[in-house]
Design an enzyme around this catalytic site. Structure first.
Site, mmCIF file in Angstrom:
data_model
loop_
_atom_site.group_PDB
_atom_site.id
_atom_site.type_symbol
_atom_site.label_atom_id
_atom_site.label_comp_id
_atom_site.label_asym_id
_atom_site.label_seq_id
_atom_site.Cartn_x
_atom_site.Cartn_y
_atom_site.Cartn_z
ATOM 1 N N CYS A 332 1.152 -1.047 -0.265
ATOM 2 C CA CYS A 332 -0.132 -0.054 0.062
ATOM 3 C C CYS A 332 0.812 1.251 -0.116
ATOM 4 O O CYS A 332 1.583 1.555 -1.068
ATOM 5 C CB CYS A 332 -0.999 0.151 1.208
ATOM 6 S SG CYS A 332 -2.453 0.955 1.014
ATOM 7 N N HIS A 438 -3.568 -5.697 1.122
ATOM 8 C CA HIS A 438 -3.506 -5.988 2.528
ATOM 9 C C HIS A 438 -3.892 -7.490 2.853
ATOM 10 O O HIS A 438 -4.683 -7.986 2.193
ATOM 11 C CB HIS A 438 -4.328 -5.070 3.171
ATOM 12 C CG HIS A 438 -3.661 -3.542 3.474
ATOM 13 N ND1 HIS A 438 -2.538 -3.327 3.962
ATOM 14 C CD2 HIS A 438 -4.219 -2.440 2.730
ATOM 15 C CE1 HIS A 438 -2.116 -2.051 4.001
ATOM 16 N NE2 HIS A 438 -3.295 -1.477 3.335
#
Length: 481
Positions: A332, A438
């Site tokens: 991310c 994630h």
């Protein structure tokens, strides 16, 4: 309701254990936390069929309870972006108006919706396990409270007050918290809990009895220190005292860069459970020395955290690590840092030059991507080839779109590839991997592919917690308190 004498006392952990215990007794259970301040969040469905986010603690508590995670379980989520500003997420969605509103003015606006969410969960379940925030005795915040005693009074909750006895001063913390509460709120405190105890519990006497004589509140549980309970810490990075190989010879050292606005750090908890893996939280170049892997995790302020890395000299250390052909993983915000440029035309995060380990450019956008993600990983180059063909489930929470730029290919990033469109990239030499996914390590197949062994499943963790509740609370009951 589980209250604490301070942040870090163990509220989230105790609430999760209680959710698991009530579920094991056959009850229909739901967790609730009116307001959570955390950059650890998970993706859940919203009532309109879209996707939103709630705090990771409530997500895990829902799983422990055997319930489907729901935005009502954490109606208000505050995600700190700076020391004096947070992004406000209401029922899973960013609310710009609330984000601009002063802290104290926000409570009148949100309380009716918080109360309604709690009422609905109570109507639908046999038991609701509520978690407080910080301490209920923060007298400067009492008038604008929407997460502690206001919730307790609204629900008529039976409240436990938890103290971290490992820090010292637990009995003073319990008494002082109880004493600062108004009389009508003190009556809701039904039991004290001593958490993180190490040593001979018989040595606590006569303090619990003396405390009960002063307050009328019994000590209902003494919980032993649990270094490897299997759940991520709600506040701050997890304690790595139990992560040095899990009692076995260390074969892999993983350094995770712990910048100031780190987010979704909870997704690395499974790494602590893998025998032979040592996890280090790195805040200096020296802490990267000797690491087999370096991970750049998510960030709530990517450009600012990248500037912090440069101030510490960590940027050069990460580049040197990758240059030696050793693994670097960016997730991310960490992925965005690995690229060449961060471009912000809307004042979302900030402009910055990246580390240059992948030929990527990220354009920040006002709209936030929040959605689950599932993929079968394509063929990867060494040293990540073990992940080829592994099916993974996870989630995305990020601002910005990232694109491969052929005009930026140079050095180790030459012949870099986009392996999953808008999701996964690998450098030409294979060492550097970047992804928006994630939850990678929460897939048992990923842990097995990388390390050849498994970690305890969440269901195993929950079962152990439920068994613990029966032991810890029964022990005090048997002692007459």
């Amino acid at each position: 309701m589980v209250l604490g004498t301070s942040s870090g006392a163990g509220k989230s952990w105790v609430a999760t254990a209680l959710c698991a215990w009530y579920r094991a007794q056959g009850y229909k259970v739901a967790p609730f936390k009116a307001q959570n301040m955390s950059n650890n969040a998970r993706v859940v469905a919203t009532p309109d069929g879209q996707w939103g986010e709630i705090g990771t603690a409530q997500y895990l508590q829902a799983l422990a309870a055997g319930a489907v995670p729901d935005v009502r379980m954490n109606p208000l989520l505050l995600k700190p972006e700076a020391d004096t500003h947070s992004q406000v997420v209401l029922f899973g969605r960013v609310d710009e108006a609330l984000s601009r509103m002063p802290w104290r003015g926000r409570s009148l606006q949100v309380w009716p919706q918080i109360a309604q969410a709690l009422d609905e969960l109570r109507a639908e379940n046999d038991v609701v396990v509520i978690e407080g925030a910080g301490s209920p005795a923060e007298i400067n915040l009492h008038a604008s409270d929407v997460v502690n005693m206001r919730v307790a009074k609204h629900g008529g909750a039976h409240c436990l007050l938890v103290a971290d006895i490992d820090r010292g001063g637990a009995f003073a913390h319990l008494y002082g918290t109880w004493a600062l509460l108004p009389e009508g709120e003190r009556q809701l405190i039904q039991g004290f809990v001593l958490n993180k105890f190490r040593g001979d519990a018989s040595l606590l006497a006569p303090a619990p009895q003396m405390l009960q004589e002063l307050t009328g509140v019994p000590t209902v549980a003494t919980i032993p220190m649990q270094f490897q309970h299997g759940l991520p810490e709600e506040d701050g990075v997890f304690d790595d005292r139990g992560s040095a190989g899990g009692g076995q010879a260390v074969h892999t050292t993983i350094a995770i860069v712990a910048y100031p606005r780190i987010s979704n750090l909870d997704e690395f908890q499974p790494l602590l459970q893998v025998p032979g893996v040592r996890v280090v939280w790195a805040r200096s170049p020296a802490q990267l020395a000797g690491a087999d892997w370096v991970i750049l995790p998510g960030s709530k302020a990517t450009a600012a955290d990248l500037a912090w890395m440069r101030a510490q000299g960590l940027d050069a250390a990460v580049v040197q690590h990758a240059g030696a052909g050793r693994r670097v993983l960016g997730i991310c915000g960490g992925l965005q840092m690995l690229g060449e440029a961060l471009v912000d035309l809307h004042g979302v995060d900030g402009n910055a030059a990246g580390l240059g380990l992948l030929p990527l450019a990220t354009l920040f956008e006002p709209a936030k991507t929040v959605q689950p993600a599932g993929h079968e990983l394509p063929a990867l180059r060494a040293p990540w080839q073990a992940l080829s063909g592994v099916r993974v489930q996870g989630y995305e929470i990020h601002h910005g779109r990232t694109q491969l730029r052929a005009d930026m290919q140079a050095g180790a990033s030459a012949q870099a590839r986009e392996l999953l469109t808008g999701m996964l990239w690998q450098s030409g030499d294979g060492a550097v991997l970047g992804t928006y996914l994630h939850g990678l390590f929460e897939n048992a197949a990923v842990i097995h592919a990388l390390f050849g062994q498994g970690a305890p499943s969440l269901e195993q963790v929950f079962a152990r917690l439920a068994k613990g509740v029966s032991q810890w609370f029964a022990r005090e009951a048997g002692a007459g308190t």
